[in-house]
Design an enzyme around this catalytic site. Sequence first.
Site, PDB file in Angstrom:
ATOM      1  N   CYS A  27      -9.116   8.282   7.507  1.00 27.58           N
ATOM      2  CA  CYS A  27      -8.741   9.618   7.953  1.00 27.58           C
ATOM      3  C   CYS A  27      -9.070   9.786   9.449  1.00 27.58           C
ATOM      4  O   CYS A  27      -8.437   9.163  10.281  1.00 27.58           O
ATOM      5  CB  CYS A  27      -9.402  10.673   7.078  1.00 27.58           C
ATOM      6  SG  CYS A  27      -8.616  12.301   7.164  1.00 27.58           S
ATOM      7  N   HIS A  43      -8.373   8.755   1.326  1.00 28.20           N
ATOM      8  CA  HIS A  43      -9.817   8.547   1.227  1.00 28.20           C
ATOM      9  C   HIS A  43     -10.202   7.693   0.014  1.00 28.20           C
ATOM     10  O   HIS A  43     -10.451   8.232  -1.070  1.00 28.20           O
ATOM     11  CB  HIS A  43     -10.528   9.895   1.105  1.00 28.20           C
ATOM     12  CG  HIS A  43     -10.547  10.707   2.352  1.00 28.20           C
ATOM     13  ND1 HIS A  43     -11.609  10.693   3.223  1.00 28.20           N
ATOM     14  CD2 HIS A  43      -9.633  11.567   2.862  1.00 28.20           C
ATOM     15  CE1 HIS A  43     -11.354  11.530   4.223  1.00 28.20           C
ATOM     16  NE2 HIS A  43     -10.157  12.063   4.035  1.00 28.20           N
ATOM     17  N   GLU A  47     -13.013   6.296  -0.543  1.00 31.88           N
ATOM     18  CA  GLU A  47     -14.395   6.594  -0.932  1.00 31.88           C
ATOM     19  C   GLU A  47     -14.475   7.800  -1.859  1.00 31.88           C
ATOM     20  O   GLU A  47     -15.489   7.990  -2.557  1.00 31.88           O
ATOM     21  CB  GLU A  47     -15.261   6.812   0.322  1.00 31.88           C
ATOM     22  CG  GLU A  47     -15.148   8.168   0.994  1.00 31.88           C
ATOM     23  CD  GLU A  47     -13.900   8.375   1.833  1.00 31.88           C
ATOM     24  OE1 GLU A  47     -13.838   9.399   2.541  1.00 31.88           O
ATOM     25  OE2 GLU A  47     -12.990   7.523   1.778  1.00 31.88           O
TER      26      GLU A  47
END
Length: 229
Positions: free
Chosen positions: A86, A194, A196
């Site tokens: 990002c 994302h 994660e």
Amino acid sequence: MKFAVLVFPGSNCDIDCYKAVEDSLGEPVDYVWHTATDLSAYDCILVPGGFSYGDYLRCGAISSFAPVMAEVAKAAEQGKYVLGICNGFQILTEAGLLPGALRRNMSMKFRCHDTVLKVVNNETPFTIDYAKDEEIIIPIAHGEGNYYCDDETLAELKANNQIVFTYSDNPNGSVADIAGVSNVQGNVVGMMPHPERAANSLLGSEDGKRMFTSILKTWRDRHDAASIR
């Protein structure tokens, strides 16, 4: 294997990245402040999402001049692994470590929801645990995720297999549906979604976890091969 998670003023996904490494891999991981001038102890550098420096000037522009970015460039040249997520992707493009640029979403609205990605290149250190053309669910959260490059650069990306992920339903107007790209060598990857935030079933998807297991597997294979020589 040792991971560094960079922290800039305004980073807000650094903890997410730290926990993804800690929970998914159990490998050593440190937060590293943007003023650091030595990353030699680390094998992989994660440049997390957020709003570094409040997104003033352009997203990632100010952070690209931080002292630590010279060390990130050095690590990339040495073949170490660098993943920008990002705002981290925006920083890597602003620093010239990845081609292209990120612009305002075509809708001019902040988009925050799950997206379906296609794994275009499963031969990078970040994607070997995926199948080619596999579809995975990874969330996005951005206002400036519209990836842009000129026609010549796009042709080069395709010729060099540098397009890593594409959107199945383009949420931001990115050229050629691009969600993530790599450098020519493949050891630096940037992506707007994302992973994660998709590393645990409690988050709604575990599809992002394999990005982190891919990094560790590649690193181990590389070091096992080196030890045999």
